[in-house]
Scaffold this motif. Structure first.
Motif, PDB file in Angstrom:
ATOM      1  N   VAL A 121       0.874  -1.170   0.000  1.00 49.27           N
ATOM      2  CA  VAL A 121       0.000   0.000   0.000  1.00 49.27           C
ATOM      3  C   VAL A 121       0.909   1.216   0.000  1.00 49.27           C
ATOM      4  CG1 VAL A 121      -1.771   1.296   1.240  1.00 49.27           C
ATOM      5  CG2 VAL A 121      -1.806  -1.215   1.255  1.00 49.27           C
ATOM      6  N   VAL A 122       0.740   2.092  -0.969  1.00 56.34           N
ATOM      7  CA  VAL A 122       1.590   3.277  -1.093  1.00 56.34           C
ATOM      8  C   VAL A 122       0.823   4.505  -0.621  1.00 56.34           C
ATOM      9  CG1 VAL A 122       2.843   4.776  -2.679  1.00 56.34           C
ATOM     10  CG2 VAL A 122       2.953   2.290  -2.964  1.00 56.34           C
ATOM     11  N   LEU A 123       1.387   5.182   0.380  1.00 56.14           N
ATOM     12  CA  LEU A 123       0.842   6.427   0.909  1.00 56.14           C
ATOM     13  C   LEU A 123       1.830   7.549   0.621  1.00 56.14           C
ATOM     14  CD1 LEU A 123      -0.315   5.174   4.451  1.00 56.14           C
ATOM     15  CD2 LEU A 123      -1.531   4.991   2.283  1.00 56.14           C
ATOM     16  N   ILE A 166       5.536   2.972  -6.823  1.00 56.23           N
ATOM     17  CA  ILE A 166       4.306   2.359  -7.336  1.00 56.23           C
ATOM     18  C   ILE A 166       4.674   1.376  -8.431  1.00 56.23           C
ATOM     19  CG2 ILE A 166       2.077   2.790  -8.424  1.00 56.23           C
ATOM     20  CD1 ILE A 166       2.168   5.617  -7.187  1.00 56.23           C
ATOM     21  N   GLY A 167       4.555   0.093  -8.097  1.00 56.71           N
ATOM     22  CA  GLY A 167       4.989  -0.937  -9.035  1.00 56.71           C
ATOM     23  C   GLY A 167       4.066  -2.141  -9.041  1.00 56.71           C
ATOM     24  N   ALA A 195      -1.065   4.423 -10.619  1.00 58.32           N
ATOM     25  CA  ALA A 195      -1.692   3.290  -9.945  1.00 58.32           C
ATOM     26  C   ALA A 195      -2.305   2.327 -10.958  1.00 58.32           C
ATOM     27  CB  ALA A 195      -2.759   3.784  -8.966  1.00 58.32           C
ATOM     28  N   HIS A 196      -3.060   2.853 -11.895  1.00 59.14           N
ATOM     29  CA  HIS A 196      -3.769   1.995 -12.848  1.00 59.14           C
ATOM     30  C   HIS A 196      -2.826   1.315 -13.830  1.00 59.14           C
ATOM     31  CE1 HIS A 196      -7.423   4.729 -11.927  1.00 59.14           C
ATOM     32  NE2 HIS A 196      -7.364   3.693 -11.093  1.00 59.14           N
ATOM     33  N   GLU A 197      -1.698   1.978 -14.154  1.00 61.15           N
ATOM     34  CA  GLU A 197      -0.697   1.337 -15.011  1.00 61.15           C
ATOM     35  C   GLU A 197      -0.116   0.089 -14.354  1.00 61.15           C
ATOM     36  OE1 GLU A 197       2.143   4.383 -15.745  1.00 61.15           O
ATOM     37  OE2 GLU A 197       0.780   5.573 -16.990  1.00 61.15           O
ATOM     38  N   ASN A 198      -0.205   0.045 -13.028  1.00 60.54           N
ATOM     39  CA  ASN A 198       0.325  -1.090 -12.272  1.00 60.54           C
ATOM     40  C   ASN A 198      -0.790  -1.937 -11.656  1.00 60.54           C
ATOM     41  OD1 ASN A 198       3.480  -0.797 -12.051  1.00 60.54           O
ATOM     42  ND2 ASN A 198       2.655   1.283 -11.891  1.00 60.54           N
ATOM     43  N   SER A 200      -3.290  -1.231  -9.894  1.00 59.82           N
ATOM     44  CA  SER A 200      -3.591  -0.873  -8.510  1.00 59.82           C
ATOM     45  C   SER A 200      -4.803   0.047  -8.472  1.00 59.82           C
ATOM     46  CB  SER A 200      -2.380  -0.165  -7.886  1.00 59.82           C
ATOM     47  OG  SER A 200      -2.680   0.341  -6.601  1.00 59.82           O
ATOM     48  N   LEU A 201      -5.409   0.150  -7.297  1.00 56.26           N
ATOM     49  CA  LEU A 201      -6.497   1.103  -7.084  1.00 56.26           C
ATOM     50  C   LEU A 201      -5.945   2.353  -6.406  1.00 56.26           C
ATOM     51  CD1 LEU A 201      -9.324  -1.253  -5.729  1.00 56.26           C
ATOM     52  CD2 LEU A 201      -8.838  -0.590  -8.094  1.00 56.26           C
TER      53      LEU A 201
END
Length: 413
Positions: A121-123, A166-167, A195-198, A200-201
């Protein structure tokens, strides 16, 4: 610097009765809007009118009052959804009691079921505790790891670091749209793309953005977007969670009980349609209806004009505070790069002492860590003072702020 206010502030102030209050002969200067804005007469009337004329539970009765309350409450969802650009209407707009509950709803309903060992989770380092603490605790339960996008010395996100973090292991990016401590406006659309490229939401905390600037959740491409009514001229106790319909449909509920169910047997239960699936029990009826009135009030003034007014005040306040070499201002130095709040410190004066002296002048500001303790540790200070502006504030009130700061300087000299 533009001299005239973008808004008819005198007219607007007349609709906020609390601004007429005086303390020890000094008229109130309310500059704590990032915590809670004041409430105009139309919103106050909406609350009173509901209890006088319509008070009943929703979706529970066939009598006139219940039907009226249900229609008003449902339409409030549609109005708020449209306000932030959610084309799915009420099905994509869940009412919560605040932004914090909205964050917890997603963290528990989505995070506990979707996160596991090896997930990230990236903050950001400027996150409010509502995001930081929540995802921190969910990570402990699931084995996921929380990582943080660094904040530069200028108070902005290091986007190069964001692209590194973000990966492929990222499952959720949770970011504040406008920092409640620095005022920084974050590039949430760019973060959503990352986020979407990886796969992720992204969850966006819009508590400091929706009240004072146009927000389009679909243009941002946010998967979740949350905000609070009491920061946008609405009542306390009402918050909003936008979520993309497909994601909300796939998630499990956060709270269980009445209203959120479709069918219950002794063995199992099924869930109600959106958004009621996430609004267990008697909901926030009066607050939701009053929030609709707040949205209509802001729309009548115009969100572009409200944003321009805040930038106008912020530019003036930054200019006035720059007159003193013993004041440190945190965050971006240009008004156009920040929201309508300024975090600062006066040398050798603790922020709480400064706020107390401000109070002696009837100037209301906030002092403390603003629910961003790790960020303040990074800034090298335990607390900061924060002045925050809204559509009813004036340059004269900024002058009152500066005069009170100067008084504190002399007292502690």
């Amino acid at each position: 610097m533009q001299e005239s206010a973008p808004l008819d502030v005198e007219r607007i102030r007349g609709e906020f009765p609390i601004l007429e209050r005086e303390f020890d002969g000094n008229q109130l200067v309310y500059l704590d809007n990032a915590a809670t804005t004041q409430t105009p007469e139309p919103v106050i009337d909406a609350i009173a009118d509901y209890y006088r004329e319509t008070n009943a539970n929703v979706h529970r009765g066939i009598h006139h009052l219940s039907q009226e309350a249900s229609i008003a409450y449902e339409e409030a969802h549609d109005t708020v959804a449209e306000f932030v650009g959610a084309s799915g209407g009420r099905e994509e707009m869940v009412f919560t009691k605040n932004t914090t509950e909205a964050e917890n709803l997603v963290a528990y309903a989505w995070g506990l079921n979707e996160l596991g060992e090896g997930d990230e989770v990236v903050l950001t380092e400027m996150e409010h505790h509502a995001s930081l603490v929540t995802w921190q605790q969910i990570a402990k339960r699931t084995g996921a790891e929380v990582r943080y996008i660094e904040v530069t010395e200028g108070g902005e996100l290091d986007m190069d670091h964001a692209r590194e973090l973000i990966g492929e292991d990222t499952r959720m990016v949770s970011v504040v749209h406008v920092s409640n401590a620095l005022g920084t406006i974050n590039p949430v659309g760019e973060l959503a793309d990352l986020a979407h490229e990886n796969d992720s939401l992204i969850f966006v905390d819009g508590a400091q953005a929706v009240p004072n600037r146009p927000v389009d959740v679909e243009a941002i491409d946010a998967d979740f977007y949350a905000f609070s009514g009491h920061k946008m001229a609405g009542p306390t106790g009402i918050g909003c969670l936008y979520g993309k319909k497909a994601i909300l449909e796939a998630m499990e509920p956060f709270l269980y009980g009445g209203e959120m169910i479709r069918k219950v047997t002794y063995e199992e239960s099924t869930w109600n349609d959106l958004p009621w699936k996430y609004e267990a029990g008697t909901p926030l009826i009066a607050q939701g209806i009053a929030l609709e009135q707040a949205v209509e009030y802001l729309e009548e003034i115009g969100m572009e004009r409200i944003q321009a007014h805040e930038e106008w005040l912020t530019e003036y306040a930054l200019d006035r505070l720059s007159e003193f070499d013993d004041i440190e201002v945190y965050g971006p130095k240009e008004a156009g790069n920040r929201g309508g709040l300024i975090g600062f410190n006066l040398d050798s004066v603790h922020a709480h002492d400064l706020a107390s002296i401000m109070n002696d002048h009837a100037v209301a500001i906030r002092a403390g860590d603003h629910c961003t303790q790790p960020l303040h540790d990074k800034l090298g200070t335990a607390a900061s003072a924060r002045a925050s502006f809204y559509l009813y504030n004036t340059r004269e009130e900024v002058d009152r702020l500066v005069e009170a700061v100067d008084d504190a300087r002399q007292l502690f000299a």
